[in-house]
Design a protein around this motif. Structure first.
Motif, mmCIF file in Angstrom:
data_model
loop_
_atom_site.group_PDB
_atom_site.id
_atom_site.type_symbol
_atom_site.label_atom_id
_atom_site.label_comp_id
_atom_site.label_asym_id
_atom_site.label_seq_id
_atom_site.Cartn_x
_atom_site.Cartn_y
_atom_site.Cartn_z
ATOM 1 N N GLU A 52 15.703 48.117 50.872
ATOM 2 C CA GLU A 52 15.158 46.887 50.309
ATOM 3 C C GLU A 52 14.140 46.248 51.259
ATOM 4 O OE1 GLU A 52 19.059 45.582 47.647
ATOM 5 O OE2 GLU A 52 18.741 44.685 49.616
ATOM 6 N N PHE A 87 9.684 44.522 51.432
ATOM 7 C CA PHE A 87 9.596 43.066 51.398
ATOM 8 C C PHE A 87 8.238 42.579 51.895
ATOM 9 C CE2 PHE A 87 14.064 40.996 51.319
ATOM 10 C CZ PHE A 87 14.371 41.732 50.184
ATOM 11 N N SER A 88 7.684 41.621 51.189
ATOM 12 C CA SER A 88 6.432 41.000 51.618
ATOM 13 C C SER A 88 6.739 39.907 52.635
ATOM 14 C CB SER A 88 5.718 40.390 50.415
ATOM 15 O OG SER A 88 6.473 39.300 49.887
ATOM 16 N N GLU A 136 6.039 36.830 52.308
ATOM 17 C CA GLU A 136 6.537 35.675 51.561
ATOM 18 C C GLU A 136 8.028 35.823 51.233
ATOM 19 O OE1 GLU A 136 2.400 35.770 51.706
ATOM 20 O OE2 GLU A 136 3.726 37.330 50.863
ATOM 21 N N GLN A 137 8.434 37.032 50.864
ATOM 22 C CA GLN A 137 9.847 37.258 50.535
ATOM 23 C C GLN A 137 10.738 37.083 51.766
ATOM 24 O OE1 GLN A 137 9.082 41.162 48.730
ATOM 25 N NE2 GLN A 137 10.138 40.444 46.886
ATOM 26 N N GLU A 192 11.164 33.527 52.483
ATOM 27 C CA GLU A 192 12.157 32.927 51.590
ATOM 28 C C GLU A 192 13.575 33.230 52.086
ATOM 29 O OE1 GLU A 192 13.568 32.977 46.886
ATOM 30 O OE2 GLU A 192 11.852 34.185 47.531
ATOM 31 N N MET A 196 19.480 36.051 46.014
ATOM 32 C CA MET A 196 18.232 36.780 45.815
ATOM 33 C C MET A 196 18.438 38.153 45.171
ATOM 34 S SD MET A 196 16.207 35.812 49.365
ATOM 35 C CE MET A 196 14.661 36.539 48.787
#
Length: 289
Positions: free
Chosen positions: A70, A74-75, A77-78, A81, A144
């Motif tokens: 995962e 991930f970016s 931004e993610q 978060e 999430m």
């Protein structure tokens, strides 16, 4: 996702590590800070920390690690978060904080540093910080839709059971179809079936048991199954060879072309298992009845 947390006193060094460009570090989250380099961020932390000089470990250090499958997608931004939600779970929204992503290893992970001293000069209670970090990360993962630690552990446990069962089945097949009489022949037969039997040697350079390596897993013999302890395996090999009395069993064994001395506990375990097998065979065949 895994969460780890601890209180530290080396704020500047830690933030410099988090900002390490050699690890492709990138800021993913920042709260109540204006600095643009490690020194400036550290000074901003210290400005608040000076209000509470009694607290020595005045910075909270967290590592947030999504599972590799995962995390790699991930970016920025993610990941930001993730850090933001984690801070909310830990009730640290009003404290200075900065988070960096490191993508230098097989798994993407976030280093998050939070000022333990609040703007009111009070130190955040860090009791059980490690356990609370794990629980907070679990909650963020659920929010999430990410894989939680418990889910990873459950899947790993299922895989371990499957692998152990496969090793046990291979072992039983070798014993039934080939009836190896020596340790070397047993090791060879298992190796032909992609199972490595690794002798365990103690500090006194004596054989004390075995480990099994298969499909990237490494288990003690007794961890595979209780019927596969080193003593029971050796007892079976001894019986295949024709040794039915412990008195005939020596204290040494030939292993891969070398004479290896056995530990006292290991030799005793073999002797006990030979006796058990002899008695069971007598009962099964009706001898003495």
């Amino acid at each position: 996702m895994i969460g780890k947390g601890t209180s530290i006193g080396h704020t500047g060094t830690s933030i410099e590590y988090g900002w390490n460009q050699e690890k492709d570090a990138e800021i993913v989250f920042s709260e109540h800070l204006a600095g643009t380099d490690p020194q400036q961020i550290t000074e901003e932390f210290k400005l608040i920390q000076e209000q509470n000089t009694r607290c020595q470990k005045n910075t909270l250090s967290f590592i947030l690690s999504p599972i590799p499958e995962e995390g790699k997608n991930f970016s920025k931004e993610q990941l930001g978060e993730v850090a933001q939600r984690f801070i909310k779970q830990m009730q640290l929204k009003e404290n200075q904080a900065i988070a960096f992503v490191h993508r230098d290893k097989a798994h993407t992970h976030v280093h998050l540093y939070v000022n333990r001293i609040g703007f009111d000069g009070k130190a955040y209670n860090d009791s059980f910080i490690g356990k609370r970090s794990q629980l907070a990360a679990e909650n963020v993962a659920k929010e999430m839709g990410l894989t939680t630690v418990k889910e990873v552990q459950l899947e790993r446990g299922r895989n371990f059971i499957k692998v152990r069962l496969e090793i046990k089945n291979i072992h039983q097949n070798v014993m039934m179809t080939e009836s190896p009489k020596t340790l070397d022949s047993y090791i060879k037969a298992m190796q032909e079936r992609n199972v490595s039997v690794i002798p365990s040697i103690n500090k006194a350079n004596r054989l004390q048991g075995f480990r099994f390596k298969y499909q990237g897993h490494n288990f003690k013999a007794s961890e595979v199954h209780r019927s596969m302890s080193g003593g029971r395996i050796m007892a079976q090999l001894s019986q295949n060879y024709g040794i039915t009395k412990p008195i005939k069993l020596g204290k040494t064994i030939n292993l891969l072309g070398k004479t290896m001395e056995m530990s006292t506990n290991f030799a005793t375990s073999i002797a006990k298992n030979i006796i058990k097998k002899t008695i069971k065979k007598a009962i099964d065949t009706g001898i003495g009845y």
